[in-house]
Scaffold this motif. Structure first.
Motif, PDB file in Angstrom:
ATOM      1  N   ILE A   1       0.818  -1.211   0.000  1.00 21.91           N
ATOM      2  CA  ILE A   1       0.000   0.000   0.000  1.00 21.91           C
ATOM      3  C   ILE A   1       0.854   1.265   0.000  1.00 21.91           C
ATOM      4  N   ALA A   2       2.139   1.144   0.326  1.00 21.43           N
ATOM      5  CA  ALA A   2       3.021   2.315   0.324  1.00 21.43           C
ATOM      6  C   ALA A   2       4.450   1.879   0.039  1.00 21.43           C
TER       7      ALA A   2
ATOM      8  N   VAL B   1       4.239  11.848  -3.964  1.00 20.89           N
ATOM      9  CA  VAL B   1       4.198  11.720  -5.421  1.00 20.89           C
ATOM     10  C   VAL B   1       2.852  11.181  -5.869  1.00 20.89           C
ATOM     11  N   THR B   2       2.428  10.034  -5.297  1.00 20.96           N
ATOM     12  CA  THR B   2       1.114   9.465  -5.609  1.00 20.96           C
ATOM     13  C   THR B   2       0.458   9.000  -4.313  1.00 20.96           C
TER      14      THR B   2
ATOM     15  N   THR C   1       3.279   6.778  -2.699  1.00 23.52           N
ATOM     16  CA  THR C   1       4.717   6.880  -2.963  1.00 23.52           C
ATOM     17  C   THR C   1       5.191   8.290  -2.670  1.00 23.52           C
ATOM     18  N   GLY C   2       6.497   8.402  -2.426  1.00 22.02           N
ATOM     19  CA  GLY C   2       7.091   9.703  -2.158  1.00 22.02           C
ATOM     20  C   GLY C   2       8.178   9.589  -1.118  1.00 22.02           C
TER      21      GLY C   2
ATOM     22  N   MET D   1       3.629  13.083   4.962  1.00 24.11           N
ATOM     23  CA  MET D   1       3.594  11.689   4.513  1.00 24.11           C
ATOM     24  C   MET D   1       3.069  10.767   5.605  1.00 24.11           C
ATOM     25  N   VAL D   2       3.473  11.008   6.840  1.00 24.28           N
ATOM     26  CA  VAL D   2       3.023  10.181   7.960  1.00 24.28           C
ATOM     27  C   VAL D   2       1.514  10.354   8.155  1.00 24.28           C
TER      28      VAL D   2
END
Length: 305
Positions: A254-255, A269-270, A276-277, A293-294
């Protein structure tokens, strides 16, 4: 905002965690709330009281100590027993011959059987997995009505879920305890950890595994539902290997995240179908729960539940 919430609805005491905090602060907030409820007559006693929601061991002892003498029985909810789709409680305290400890109280109140999420967090040494794991726990707790994230440490390096809180209080003691608890990675340990994953029954479980792709890891995470890959500078070459590993197990990723220790900000990014990123500066002791992101990953996990 309190670190622990208690509210009475009819004969059910509904409990849940609030903002992130150490266990001592959770207990302090819980006892203040309990004593206020008693003083206001909300917990005035009766034949029985049912307790519904997540509680630490310490909070469970506190509730029993403070109010058990007001009621004939105390019963706690257990999602693993009883009729499917209905709430069932276990008698844990009984001061009446009408009920025995361990007896079940089955209700006609519907209970939605939610999926059990078992998400494996994998990554190379020094990728910042522990920091990300703790940040995720805190970020999830800030979402309204989230499931409590249970952590399974599926490697014997002695660094369990307790380590981060302990290290913030006394880094030398935490390091000494880690060294004492550290053990060898054996087939026996792998089977034991596989049992932990298999028997996990809370709605959201985060499983932290060792950095290497091994047969032991394959045994331990055979019943995982999802995976998160975290790659630091030293582990970028392993990403394809991890992708193959999860593909062989038919476990969806999932990531797939890049850990940039020297970065200054996160880069998403996505978001879908794969998150992603980059997540930056996952340094031990850092509170990363507010990082973009977290936060996004926390919402992805809660959304899956």
């Amino acid at each position: 905002m309190a670190t622990y919430h208690l509210n009475l609805e009819s004969d059910v005491l509904k409990v849940r965690f609030g903002k992130p905090a150490n266990g001592d602060q959770v207990i302090k907030d819980a006892v203040v709330r309990l004593e206020k409820m008693v003083a206001l007559g909300e917990l005035s006693g009766g034949k029985s009281l049912k307790i519904y929601g997540p509680a630490s061991v310490a909070v469970s002892y506190l509730i029993a100590d403070k109010i058990s003498h007001f009621y004939g029985t105390l019963a706690i909810f257990d999602p693993k027993i009883g009729r499917p789709g209905y709430k069932t409680f276990i008698i844990e305290v009984s001061q009446t011959p009408a009920y025995k400890i361990g007896e079940l109280i089955e209700t006609d109140e519907p209970h939605e059987n939610k999926p059990i999420l078992k998400v494996v967090l994998c990554g190379h040494l020094q990728s910042g997995k522990l920091c990300l794991r703790e940040g995720l726990k805190q970020a999830i707790s800030t979402i309204e009505g989230p499931p409590y994230p249970d952590v399974i440490t599926a490697f014997p390096d002695g660094e369990g879920p307790w380590f981060s809180d302990s290290a913030r209080r006394d880094s030398n003691l935490a390091r000494r305890l880690k060294d004492e608890y550290k053990a060898k990675f054996t087939a026996e340990f792998a089977q034991k950890a596989a049992g932990w994953v298999r028997c996990a029954s809370t709605p959201l479980n985060i499983i932290d595994i060792s950095r290497k792709i091994t047969e032991e890891n394959r045994v331990m995470v055979g019943e995982a539902t999802h995976a998160v890959i975290l790659a630091g500078d030293r582990g970028k070459d392993d990403v394809l290997l991890w992708e193959d590993f999860w593909r062989d197990l038919n476990t969806p990723i999932i990531a797939n995240l890049d850990s940039d220790y020297h970065g200054k900000d996160d880069k998403i990014v996505t978001k879908s179908p794969l998150l992603t990123g980059t997540v930056h500066y996952l340094a031990r002791g850092e509170d990363v729960s507010s990082r973009p992101m977290v936060q996004v990953l926390a919402r992805v996990l809660v959304g899956l539940v």
